[in-house]
Scaffold this motif. Sequence first.
Motif, mmCIF file in Angstrom:
data_model
loop_
_atom_site.group_PDB
_atom_site.id
_atom_site.type_symbol
_atom_site.label_atom_id
_atom_site.label_comp_id
_atom_site.label_asym_id
_atom_site.label_seq_id
_atom_site.Cartn_x
_atom_site.Cartn_y
_atom_site.Cartn_z
ATOM 1 N N ASP A 84 -30.092 0.371 8.113
ATOM 2 C CA ASP A 84 -29.618 0.808 7.143
ATOM 3 C C ASP A 84 -28.646 -0.458 5.693
ATOM 4 O OD1 ASP A 84 -30.973 3.140 7.593
ATOM 5 O OD2 ASP A 84 -29.131 4.006 8.002
ATOM 6 N N ILE A 85 -28.173 -1.038 6.370
ATOM 7 C CA ILE A 85 -27.935 -2.026 5.725
ATOM 8 C C ILE A 85 -28.516 -3.341 4.998
ATOM 9 C CG2 ILE A 85 -26.167 -3.712 5.308
ATOM 10 C CD1 ILE A 85 -24.160 -1.527 7.299
ATOM 11 N N LYS A 86 -28.972 -3.063 6.493
ATOM 12 C CA LYS A 86 -30.245 -4.970 5.865
ATOM 13 C C LYS A 86 -31.621 -4.066 4.893
ATOM 14 C CE LYS A 86 -33.947 -7.595 8.605
ATOM 15 N NZ LYS A 86 -34.027 -7.545 10.371
ATOM 16 N N GLN A 87 -31.878 -2.668 5.142
ATOM 17 C CA GLN A 87 -33.130 -2.325 4.044
ATOM 18 C C GLN A 87 -32.616 -2.355 3.204
ATOM 19 O OE1 GLN A 87 -34.460 2.052 5.476
ATOM 20 N NE2 GLN A 87 -35.300 2.154 3.583
ATOM 21 N N TYR A 88 -32.053 -2.479 1.834
ATOM 22 C CA TYR A 88 -31.208 -1.694 1.002
ATOM 23 C C TYR A 88 -30.641 -3.333 0.358
ATOM 24 C CZ TYR A 88 -31.620 2.857 1.196
ATOM 25 O OH TYR A 88 -31.952 4.243 1.268
ATOM 26 N N GLY A 89 -30.764 -4.253 0.925
ATOM 27 C CA GLY A 89 -30.129 -5.930 0.994
ATOM 28 C C GLY A 89 -28.397 -6.644 1.079
ATOM 29 N N GLY A 90 -28.121 -5.615 2.226
ATOM 30 C CA GLY A 90 -26.198 -5.801 2.647
ATOM 31 C C GLY A 90 -26.612 -6.326 3.346
ATOM 32 N N PHE A 91 -25.388 -7.181 3.885
ATOM 33 C CA PHE A 91 -25.093 -7.523 5.043
ATOM 34 C C PHE A 91 -22.993 -7.652 5.243
ATOM 35 C CE2 PHE A 91 -24.824 -10.410 1.197
ATOM 36 C CZ PHE A 91 -23.299 -11.998 1.471
ATOM 37 N N VAL A 92 -23.028 -7.769 6.175
ATOM 38 C CA VAL A 92 -21.701 -8.085 6.593
ATOM 39 C C VAL A 92 -21.097 -9.551 6.078
ATOM 40 C CG1 VAL A 92 -19.173 -8.071 7.924
ATOM 41 C CG2 VAL A 92 -21.349 -5.922 7.504
ATOM 42 N N PRO A 93 -20.205 -9.434 5.589
ATOM 43 C CA PRO A 93 -20.152 -11.334 5.165
ATOM 44 C C PRO A 93 -19.475 -12.351 6.541
ATOM 45 C CG PRO A 93 -18.761 -10.363 3.620
ATOM 46 C CD PRO A 93 -19.292 -9.266 4.594
ATOM 47 N N GLY A 94 -20.539 -13.213 6.772
ATOM 48 C CA GLY A 94 -20.021 -14.252 8.101
ATOM 49 C C GLY A 94 -21.013 -13.611 9.616
ATOM 50 N N ILE A 95 -22.042 -12.434 9.604
ATOM 51 C CA ILE A 95 -22.590 -11.869 10.330
ATOM 52 C C ILE A 95 -24.300 -11.774 9.855
ATOM 53 C CG2 ILE A 95 -23.354 -9.847 12.122
ATOM 54 C CD1 ILE A 95 -20.545 -11.137 12.037
ATOM 55 N N ARG A 96 -24.761 -12.334 10.881
ATOM 56 C CA ARG A 96 -26.702 -12.610 10.429
ATOM 57 C C ARG A 96 -26.444 -10.832 10.432
ATOM 58 N NH1 ARG A 96 -29.775 -16.399 13.167
ATOM 59 N NH2 ARG A 96 -31.491 -15.485 12.123
ATOM 60 N N PRO A 97 -27.473 -10.146 9.380
ATOM 61 C CA PRO A 97 -28.327 -8.601 9.656
ATOM 62 C C PRO A 97 -29.321 -8.996 10.992
ATOM 63 C CG PRO A 97 -29.024 -10.198 7.646
ATOM 64 C CD PRO A 97 -28.287 -10.697 8.468
ATOM 65 N N GLY A 98 -29.084 -7.843 11.415
ATOM 66 C CA GLY A 98 -30.148 -6.860 12.485
ATOM 67 C C GLY A 98 -29.239 -7.425 13.300
ATOM 68 N N LYS A 99 -29.614 -7.547 14.541
ATOM 69 C CA LYS A 99 -28.621 -6.832 16.043
ATOM 70 C C LYS A 99 -27.734 -7.566 15.381
ATOM 71 C CE LYS A 99 -29.747 -7.915 20.879
ATOM 72 N NZ LYS A 99 -28.263 -7.650 20.994
ATOM 73 N N PRO A 100 -27.361 -8.797 15.334
ATOM 74 C CA PRO A 100 -25.456 -9.408 15.337
ATOM 75 C C PRO A 100 -24.629 -8.272 14.602
ATOM 76 C CG PRO A 100 -27.485 -11.359 14.442
ATOM 77 C CD PRO A 100 -28.067 -9.806 14.828
ATOM 78 N N THR A 101 -25.606 -7.583 13.288
ATOM 79 C CA THR A 101 -24.591 -7.083 12.590
ATOM 80 C C THR A 101 -24.388 -5.611 13.551
ATOM 81 O OG1 THR A 101 -25.269 -7.987 10.407
ATOM 82 C CG2 THR A 101 -24.333 -5.582 10.743
ATOM 83 N N ALA A 102 -25.368 -4.898 14.441
ATOM 84 C CA ALA A 102 -25.470 -3.793 15.389
ATOM 85 C C ALA A 102 -23.956 -4.020 16.294
ATOM 86 C CB ALA A 102 -26.522 -3.494 15.735
ATOM 87 N N ASP A 103 -24.410 -5.362 16.899
ATOM 88 C CA ASP A 103 -23.575 -5.556 18.068
ATOM 89 C C ASP A 103 -21.771 -5.606 17.256
ATOM 90 O OD1 ASP A 103 -25.657 -6.085 19.937
ATOM 91 O OD2 ASP A 103 -25.936 -7.854 19.048
ATOM 92 N N TYR A 104 -21.774 -6.573 16.243
ATOM 93 C CA TYR A 104 -20.723 -6.653 15.469
ATOM 94 C C TYR A 104 -19.861 -5.093 15.523
ATOM 95 C CZ TYR A 104 -17.003 -7.596 12.409
ATOM 96 O OH TYR A 104 -15.667 -7.945 11.743
ATOM 97 N N LEU A 105 -20.791 -4.302 14.992
ATOM 98 C CA LEU A 105 -20.162 -3.076 14.596
ATOM 99 C C LEU A 105 -20.120 -2.220 15.950
ATOM 100 C CD1 LEU A 105 -22.639 -1.858 11.537
ATOM 101 C CD2 LEU A 105 -20.141 -2.039 11.591
ATOM 102 N N ASN A 106 -20.690 -3.038 17.103
ATOM 103 C CA ASN A 106 -20.005 -1.770 18.497
ATOM 104 C C ASN A 106 -19.552 -1.977 18.530
ATOM 105 O OD1 ASN A 106 -20.944 -0.062 20.101
ATOM 106 N ND2 ASN A 106 -21.516 -1.538 21.544
#
Length: 429
Positions: free
Chosen positions: A338-360
């Motif tokens: 959802d974050i990737k779909q709306y053009g968002g990203f976590v600073p320092g973390i690549r969108p997609g699977k790296p963001t999911a791993d970081y949130l997990n």
Amino acid sequence: MNRIIEPLVRAWKTPELRRRILFTILMLAVFRLFAHIPVPAVDIRKLRDLFAQNELLSLLDIFSGGTLANFSVMALGLNPYINASIIFQLLTMIIPRLEELSKEGESGRELINQYTRILTVPLSILQAFGMYMLLRNQSIIESLGPLPLIGLVITMATGTMVLMWFGELITEYGIGNGISMLIFAGIIGRLPISLVQTAAISQNTNVFNLSTFAAIAIIVIAGIVFINEAVRKVTVQYAKRIRGSRMYGGQTTHLPLRVNQAGVIPIIFAVSLVLLPSMLGRFLAVVPNPTVSRIAGFASTVFTPGSALYNLVYFFLVIGFTYFYTAVVFNPVKISDDIKQYGGFVPGIRPGKPTADYLNYILTRITTAGALFLGLIAVLPSVVQGLTNVITLTIGGTGILIVVSVVLETTKQLEAMLVMRSYEGFLER
């Protein structure tokens, strides 16, 4: 304390909110009136003794709003509705059609609520018949013929439907979530009885123990408020996008991850499992087979509520169910998409699977703190009663979690209503 009292004072001065508050009080008063209308042919004294000896029935009495211990016409309370809600909440994660409905906004949620109400009817009938069988085996209610039994089951199921209707009326025309408010009223309604019982035996209780109990109560309430309000804010930044001559995005926001994502649900699941050996042991202890009877007696003795093994197993079950329920209600992969779909990203973390791993990774760490806290709250009643010898009051467990959570959520709703009316008044000017 001022954060809770100030919105109430301001709401009372607002005519529309005052009407909502008075309507809520009226509905809760009617509910408490029904809670003292008992079903015929029940020995209330024996019934209360049974509830005092069985923690699972005491837990069900909490969610019935105190009506089950009196075996009133609303004896089942909201238990069937809560069970149906949990079932559909889990099914939403499994069945794609229900997941699509949950994403369709208000209309989809209303359709799921309608399915929940329909499922509540057969669940209430099954629970009413099961409660009759349990009380008949304990000689608390006399054996009934087919027609009286059907009348009893219909009466109890209708009581659940009426109580569910009360909850929806409070949600629409009153203050707070109606179902939570009814459970809250049931818990608070039993508090004066516990205080009277404590005063009656206070001459046999050390004043130091009572003072210790009061101090622990304050610390526990403060801890529950802190954990319920604690969040880990994950920074999310949205990229700038140009459409035509306008620029969109570019703002920075936060994704709040609550420390206690699961709420009170893990304690409910855990207490149902940890009490199963003792309940089965009581039923199987009278069978003719000596081996089965001996094993059943051993299980009922070892897993007696309050014993060391019981509290240890209860503690670890709460932790396990906290992780399980958090994994069910929070999907890092879906949030990342959802974050990737709306053009968002976590600073320092690549969108997609790296963001999911970081949130997990973050969710696992903060869930550990929430799970340990829930486990301590679950076993705290036995520990406090052992330390203070005050057995008529209970600190910790499901009841106090519900009370504190309802107070906090109702206060937030009042604050939101006051802010909305302030904006409306500003626009009218």
